[in-house]
Design an enzyme around this catalytic site. Structure first.
Site, PDB file in Angstrom:
ATOM      1  N   LYS A  58      27.577  46.486  49.688  1.00 32.04           N
ATOM      2  CA  LYS A  58      27.588  45.165  49.062  1.00 32.04           C
ATOM      3  C   LYS A  58      28.169  44.191  50.079  1.00 32.04           C
ATOM      4  CE  LYS A  58      29.421  42.286  45.431  1.00 32.04           C
ATOM      5  NZ  LYS A  58      30.582  42.022  44.565  1.00 32.04           N
ATOM      6  N   ALA A  70      29.721  38.267  39.184  1.00 28.21           N
ATOM      7  CA  ALA A  70      30.783  37.257  39.195  1.00 28.21           C
ATOM      8  C   ALA A  70      30.660  36.241  38.066  1.00 28.21           C
ATOM      9  CB  ALA A  70      30.852  36.515  40.533  1.00 28.21           C
ATOM     10  N   GLY A  71      31.787  36.019  37.405  1.00 26.44           N
ATOM     11  CA  GLY A  71      31.905  34.971  36.403  1.00 26.44           C
ATOM     12  C   GLY A  71      31.590  35.371  34.978  1.00 26.44           C
ATOM     13  N   GLY A 129      35.896  35.736  39.201  1.00 25.27           N
ATOM     14  CA  GLY A 129      37.126  35.800  38.431  1.00 25.27           C
ATOM     15  C   GLY A 129      37.422  34.586  37.580  1.00 25.27           C
ATOM     16  N   ASN A 181      33.928  43.055  36.714  1.00 20.40           N
ATOM     17  CA  ASN A 181      35.265  43.526  37.047  1.00 20.40           C
ATOM     18  C   ASN A 181      36.316  42.827  36.193  1.00 20.40           C
ATOM     19  OD1 ASN A 181      37.100  44.015  40.205  1.00 20.40           O
ATOM     20  ND2 ASN A 181      37.616  44.547  38.132  1.00 20.40           N
ATOM     21  N   SER A 182      36.568  41.545  36.478  1.00 26.57           N
ATOM     22  CA  SER A 182      37.673  40.835  35.834  1.00 26.57           C
ATOM     23  C   SER A 182      37.549  40.783  34.319  1.00 26.57           C
ATOM     24  CB  SER A 182      37.774  39.411  36.393  1.00 26.57           C
ATOM     25  OG  SER A 182      38.050  39.423  37.773  1.00 26.57           O
TER      26      SER A 182
END
Length: 258
Positions: free
Chosen positions: A100, A187-188, A161, A209-210
């Site tokens: 990645k 992301a997001g 994040g 993830n977050s």
């Protein structure tokens, strides 16, 4: 649910998990299990922390996808990718070409560098890598990365994040409509509804993830994301009803009552 093909490899789960920001390795392990994922991504700069996961996670069950997080330039990302391949060989991972790619010079908003990403991707493809570049949702850049041989593209939904959800619907739709390689939304994404929506739009997979790690109950959120991704994919395959500018009754307006 149908399988997900990435660089000739087949995966039954379309949910990819990041490993950062968890309060403990044990909680990360439980969340990974609850998500049903098969691919787990780890920053090469954090490979030293894998020893904390080793007693908890059976790495024979998961594909370890290294990423170049923290790299600010093309040359730095290439060096880290080469190091990642050596680390995967040391860990005896069967897939040693997937990477990645992240080139992020902006420390505040963490937006990827399009020129640096494209240049690094060209170099890594020539070196035999299956490159998954993290990009701003730019349809032209996505096409260029496809043309040079990237294995997938990973456009952001909103800043890393931030939990802002899907902020670039139209651009993502253009990428999804035109791509002939997998499109993994990264992301997001903050909620299962975000994950479901991008899957309904036709995304191949999502990386989260977050949204899981920072949830008050990460394990429950991981399971919710698993179900949302499955529901979104099934909805995409089923197809939505046609739009109409007027109302249409769902019951007959004539006939007798029983």
């Amino acid at each position: 649910m149908d399988s997900f093909c990435l660089h000739h490899y087949q995966f039954s789960s379309r949910l990819i998990l990041g490993t950062g920001r968890y309060s403990s390795p044990s909680l990360a392990q439980q969340s990974i299990e609850a998500s049903g994922c098969e691919i787990v991504t780890v920053a090469v700069r954090r490979f030293h922390a894998l020893h904390a996961f080793t007693p908890l996670i059976n790495w024979n069950r998961y594909w370890l996808l290294p990423n170049t997080a923290g790299c600010r330039t093309c040359s730095e990302a290439v060096r880290v990718a080469l190091l990642a391949r050596q680390l995967l060989q040391h860990l005896q991972q069967p897939h040693q070409c997937l990477i990645k790619l992240e080139v992020i010079p902006d420390p505040l908003y963490l937006l990827p560098d399009p020129l640096g990403t494209l240049k690094a991707a060209e170099i890594l493809v020539r070196k035999g890598f299956a490159v998954l570049p993290y990009i701003y949702p730019d349809p032209v850049l996505a096409l260029q990365l496809e043309q040079i041989g990237c294995a997938a593209v990973m456009p952001l939904a909103s800043p890393i994040g931030s939990g802002q959800g899907i902020q670039h619907v139209h651009s993502l739709q253009l990428i999804l409509q035109n791509a002939r390689i997998p499109v993994i939304i990264d992301a997001g994404l903050a909620l299962p509804s975000d994950a479901s929506r991008v899957m309904e739009m036709g995304a191949s997979a999502v990386l989260i993830n977050s949204a899981i790690a920072l949830s008050p109950s990460p394990v429950s959120m991981a399971h919710a994301m698993k179900l949302a991704v499955q529901a979104g994919r099934l909805a995409f395959l089923a197809g939505r009803m046609p739009l109409s500018s007027s109302a249409h009754a769902s019951s007959a307006s004539f006939g007798s009552f029983l």
